[in-house]
Scaffold this motif. Structure first.
Motif, PDB file in Angstrom:
ATOM      1  N   PHE A  14       1.148 -13.744   7.838  1.00  0.00           N
ATOM      2  CA  PHE A  14       1.282 -13.977   6.400  1.00  0.00           C
ATOM      3  C   PHE A  14       2.152 -12.913   5.737  1.00  0.00           C
ATOM      4  CE2 PHE A  14      -0.322 -12.817   2.153  1.00  0.00           C
ATOM      5  CZ  PHE A  14      -0.151 -14.015   1.469  1.00  0.00           C
ATOM      6  N   LEU A  15       2.068 -11.701   6.219  1.00  0.00           N
ATOM      7  CA  LEU A  15       2.747 -10.557   5.612  1.00  0.00           C
ATOM      8  C   LEU A  15       4.248 -10.767   5.501  1.00  0.00           C
ATOM      9  CD1 LEU A  15       2.652  -7.519   4.703  1.00  0.00           C
ATOM     10  CD2 LEU A  15       2.994  -6.953   7.121  1.00  0.00           C
ATOM     11  N   SER A  16       4.856 -11.391   6.511  1.00  0.00           N
ATOM     12  CA  SER A  16       6.313 -11.434   6.605  1.00  0.00           C
ATOM     13  C   SER A  16       6.970 -12.385   5.609  1.00  0.00           C
ATOM     14  CB  SER A  16       6.734 -11.802   8.034  1.00  0.00           C
ATOM     15  OG  SER A  16       6.460 -10.724   8.904  1.00  0.00           O
ATOM     16  N   GLY A  17       6.176 -13.102   4.829  1.00  0.00           N
ATOM     17  CA  GLY A  17       6.725 -13.909   3.745  1.00  0.00           C
ATOM     18  C   GLY A  17       6.108 -13.576   2.407  1.00  0.00           C
ATOM     19  N   TYR A  18       5.401 -12.431   2.335  1.00  0.00           N
ATOM     20  CA  TYR A  18       4.585 -12.093   1.155  1.00  0.00           C
ATOM     21  C   TYR A  18       5.308 -11.147   0.220  1.00  0.00           C
ATOM     22  CZ  TYR A  18       0.523 -10.316  -1.491  1.00  0.00           C
ATOM     23  OH  TYR A  18      -0.368  -9.955  -2.470  1.00  0.00           O
ATOM     24  N   ASN A  19       5.284 -11.484  -1.086  1.00  0.00           N
ATOM     25  CA  ASN A  19       5.774 -10.587  -2.127  1.00  0.00           C
ATOM     26  C   ASN A  19       4.564  -9.920  -2.774  1.00  0.00           C
ATOM     27  OD1 ASN A  19       8.391 -11.605  -1.662  1.00  0.00           O
ATOM     28  ND2 ASN A  19       8.077 -13.236  -3.163  1.00  0.00           N
ATOM     29  N   TRP A  20       4.405  -8.630  -2.578  1.00  0.00           N
ATOM     30  CA  TRP A  20       3.203  -7.961  -3.063  1.00  0.00           C
ATOM     31  C   TRP A  20       3.064  -8.048  -4.580  1.00  0.00           C
ATOM     32  CZ3 TRP A  20       3.303  -4.001  -6.567  1.00  0.00           C
ATOM     33  CH2 TRP A  20       4.478  -3.272  -6.696  1.00  0.00           C
ATOM     34  N   GLU A  21       4.184  -8.170  -5.289  1.00  0.00           N
ATOM     35  CA  GLU A  21       4.141  -8.255  -6.745  1.00  0.00           C
ATOM     36  C   GLU A  21       3.442  -9.531  -7.225  1.00  0.00           C
ATOM     37  OE1 GLU A  21       8.159  -6.411  -5.517  1.00  0.00           O
ATOM     38  OE2 GLU A  21       6.832  -8.048  -4.868  1.00  0.00           O
ATOM     39  N   ASP A  22       3.384 -10.558  -6.353  1.00  0.00           N
ATOM     40  CA  ASP A  22       2.691 -11.803  -6.724  1.00  0.00           C
ATOM     41  C   ASP A  22       1.196 -11.590  -6.915  1.00  0.00           C
ATOM     42  OD1 ASP A  22       5.089 -13.145  -6.532  1.00  0.00           O
ATOM     43  OD2 ASP A  22       4.657 -14.058  -4.588  1.00  0.00           O
ATOM     44  N   GLY A  23       0.662 -10.527  -6.338  1.00  0.00           N
ATOM     45  CA  GLY A  23      -0.782 -10.300  -6.360  1.00  0.00           C
ATOM     46  C   GLY A  23      -1.228  -9.225  -7.330  1.00  0.00           C
ATOM     47  N   VAL A  24      -0.381  -8.876  -8.307  1.00  0.00           N
ATOM     48  CA  VAL A  24      -0.778  -7.913  -9.342  1.00  0.00           C
ATOM     49  C   VAL A  24      -0.512  -8.533 -10.707  1.00  0.00           C
ATOM     50  CG1 VAL A  24      -0.293  -5.945  -7.833  1.00  0.00           C
ATOM     51  CG2 VAL A  24       1.458  -6.722  -9.444  1.00  0.00           C
ATOM     52  N   GLY A  25      -1.110  -7.954 -11.740  1.00  0.00           N
ATOM     53  CA  GLY A  25      -0.956  -8.483 -13.087  1.00  0.00           C
ATOM     54  C   GLY A  25      -2.006  -9.536 -13.391  1.00  0.00           C
ATOM     55  N   PRO A  26      -1.956 -10.129 -14.579  1.00  0.00           N
ATOM     56  CA  PRO A  26      -2.947 -11.128 -14.987  1.00  0.00           C
ATOM     57  C   PRO A  26      -3.029 -12.278 -13.981  1.00  0.00           C
ATOM     58  CG  PRO A  26      -1.587 -10.489 -16.863  1.00  0.00           C
ATOM     59  CD  PRO A  26      -0.964  -9.872 -15.649  1.00  0.00           C
ATOM     60  N   VAL A  27      -4.234 -12.579 -13.554  1.00  0.00           N
ATOM     61  CA  VAL A  27      -4.427 -13.595 -12.505  1.00  0.00           C
ATOM     62  C   VAL A  27      -3.852 -14.936 -12.940  1.00  0.00           C
ATOM     63  CG1 VAL A  27      -6.161 -14.885 -11.184  1.00  0.00           C
ATOM     64  CG2 VAL A  27      -6.441 -12.423 -11.547  1.00  0.00           C
ATOM     65  N   GLU A  28      -4.038 -15.286 -14.203  1.00  0.00           N
ATOM     66  CA  GLU A  28      -3.583 -16.605 -14.678  1.00  0.00           C
ATOM     67  C   GLU A  28      -2.064 -16.728 -14.671  1.00  0.00           C
ATOM     68  OE1 GLU A  28      -4.331 -13.911 -18.246  1.00  0.00           O
ATOM     69  OE2 GLU A  28      -5.350 -14.395 -16.344  1.00  0.00           O
TER      70      GLU A  28
END
Length: 497
Positions: free
Chosen positions: A72-86
């Motif tokens: 999963f890691l090799s296509g993951y943008n970590w910025e997608d998982g921070v900030g307001p969940v909605e």
């Protein structure tokens, strides 16, 4: 059948690094969603994490969890998982052909590690991304404040740095299945430059370089030599991955697979030391066996899973009794190499090839493999004593001499305790003797055995019969202990010194 373990107080392998008993949570299957996180579950806490799972994770006493992958890691943008969940985007996870909601990201997972009393072994994407995203993530996680990324962390609700110390430079980059798969030269150069940049942000972090995905890879050996040649002076650990299964339905062959793990470790150590000699370096590279387990039960079932679902059941191996015996042998093998293997990650932790299983509408329970791991994690702390084994052997197609006894002893001076872990690979009762030179036994605090079950028997929700039971089949005589090991058994003996 007779067997003997001889150890001495003057012949120690190493202090056990607690991180040897780490685990792994990847955004795949029901590991996160429906595993550790299920807001609508009756046991869910205020953050949506299942408290019944948290309690079982605590029983395993895990110091470190690798996150968020895996493939999963090799296509993951970590910025997608921070900030307001909605406001977080839903993404296609190409590794497992599922939908990722990003409802759980870095902040949420960090809070879960506080609940479970563990730490994050953070992984950076070197498949579709590289130096810039990795250095920004270190700044976001570990920098005090006053910069763009550290201030964004504060804006997102976490004023203090996360202080993550252990980081993986990608995942299985030698594998053609990997998004962003690279040659050894391509990966070695990228890892070297990424490591330099990450340590410029925080020079206290430790970095894990990708080794081969398994010892059967056609590039095994050459891959390690090349990537280490590039990155040796900037990294701290080299990774190993290996899974085992009883594909032949041949018990003796299956229980000998720990010898394969032993050879794998020895080979990688030799390669690391060859590069050390070549570079005239004073630095010793240690190993991170950050994916290891038994994986084969779910292979056929997974072929029928429809793509592009959110958290479909994947890799949900249901472990049986014979799996506990091999897992015990694998744990003993890791302890035998405690001088070089400093990090280990049982892959994975919940639902996905895991010691813990959950029911979306019910409870969480301990799989058969839960028990040997929990016992070694809780009591295999201290100095590992170098074992000398006397045992009858048998032969398989891969190994000419497989000892019926697999055993190790760990002495914990702080607890005034010596603990013996042992597997009887034989279908006969074993008369076991331990000679403990330099140690005097005051009493046996606990002797448990996992034995007497049908080889294919499993634990299920509401029926967890396969677990260790107490035994009194032992005698002590100061520096010597004798015990009767049941046929095909996992054994733990805790001695007060």
């Amino acid at each position: 059948m007779k067997s003997k373990l001889v150890v001495s107080h003057i012949n120690k392998i190493s202090e056990v690094d607690p991180r040897l008993y780490g685990s792994f949570i990847e955004h795949m299957g029901r590991a996160v969603y429906g595993g550790i996180y299920q807001p609508n579950h009756p046991t869910a806490n205020k953050d949506g994490f299942r408290k019944d799972v948290i309690e079982l994770v605590k029983e395993l006493n895990i110091p470190l969890v690798r996150y968020p992958g895996g493939n999963f890691l090799s296509g993951y943008n970590w910025e997608d998982g921070v900030g307001p969940v909605e406001e977080r985007p839903k993404r296609l996870d190409l590794a497992w052909k599922t939908l990722e909601t990003n409802e759980v990201g870095l902040h949420e997972f960090y809070e879960w590690t506080k609940e479970t009393q563990t730490e994050i072994n953070m992984a950076v994407n070197l498949g579709t991304r590289g130096i810039d995203a990795a250095r920004n993530l270190v700044e976001y996680c570990n920098f005090e404040g006053g910069t763009y990324w550290s201030d964004l962390r504060k804006k997102n609700g976490h004023d203090e740095p996360f202080g993550i110390k252990t980081w993986c430079l990608g995942n299985e980059m030698d594998g053609p299945w990997q998004i962003g798969h690279k040659t050894a030269d391509e990966y070695g150069r990228l890892a070297e430059e990424t490591a330099k940049a990450m340590k410029l942000v925080d020079d206290s972090i430790e970095l894990v370089l990708c080794g081969s995905s398994n010892s059967q890879m056609p590039t095994f050996g050459e891959w390690e030599l090349t990537v280490l040649d590039h990155a040796y002076e900037y990294i701290d650990y080299l990774s190993l991955h290996q899974y085992y299964g009883n594909h032949k339905n041949d018990l003796q062959h299956y229980l000998a697979r720990s010898l394969d793990m032993d050879e794998f470790i020895q080979g990688v150590v030799a390669i690391c030391d060859a590069i050390k000699a070549k570079k005239h370096s004073k630095k010793t590279i240690h190993l991170s066996f950050d994916e290891w387990n038994i994986w084969y039960h779910s292979n056929e079932r997974d072929k029928a899973v429809k793509p592009w679902q959110v958290a479909p059941p994947l890799l949900e191996d249901v472990y049986n009794f014979e799996d506990t015996l091999l897992l015990g042998c694998l744990l003993i093998t890791l302890l035998k190499h405690a001088d070089r293997v400093k990090i280990g990650c049982l892959a994975q932790l919940v639902n996905v090839i895991a010691p813990i299983m959950t029911n979306d509408d019910g409870g969480a329970w301990r799989q058969t493999i839960f028990y040997p791991f929990a016992q070694v994690s809780n009591y295999g702390r201290g100095q590992v004593l170098r074992p000398m084994i006397e045992s009858d052997t048998y032969a398989t197609e891969d190994f000419a001499e497989v000892p019926y006894l697999e055993s190790i002893a760990v002495v914990n001076e702080e607890a005034n305790e010596l603990v013996i872990f042992a597997v009887n690979r034989s279908e006969e009762k074993m008369d076991f003797t331990a000679e403990l030179n330099g140690y005097q036994i005051k009493a046996v605090k606990e002797f448990t055995e996992l034995a007497g079950f049908d080889l294919k028997a499993v634990n299920e929700e509401g029926n967890g019969a396969i677990k260790p039971t107490p035994s009194t089949n032992y005698q002590i005589n100061e520096t010597q202990l004798t015990a009767a090991f049941a046929p095909l058994s996992w054994n733990m003996i805790r001695c007060e010194l």
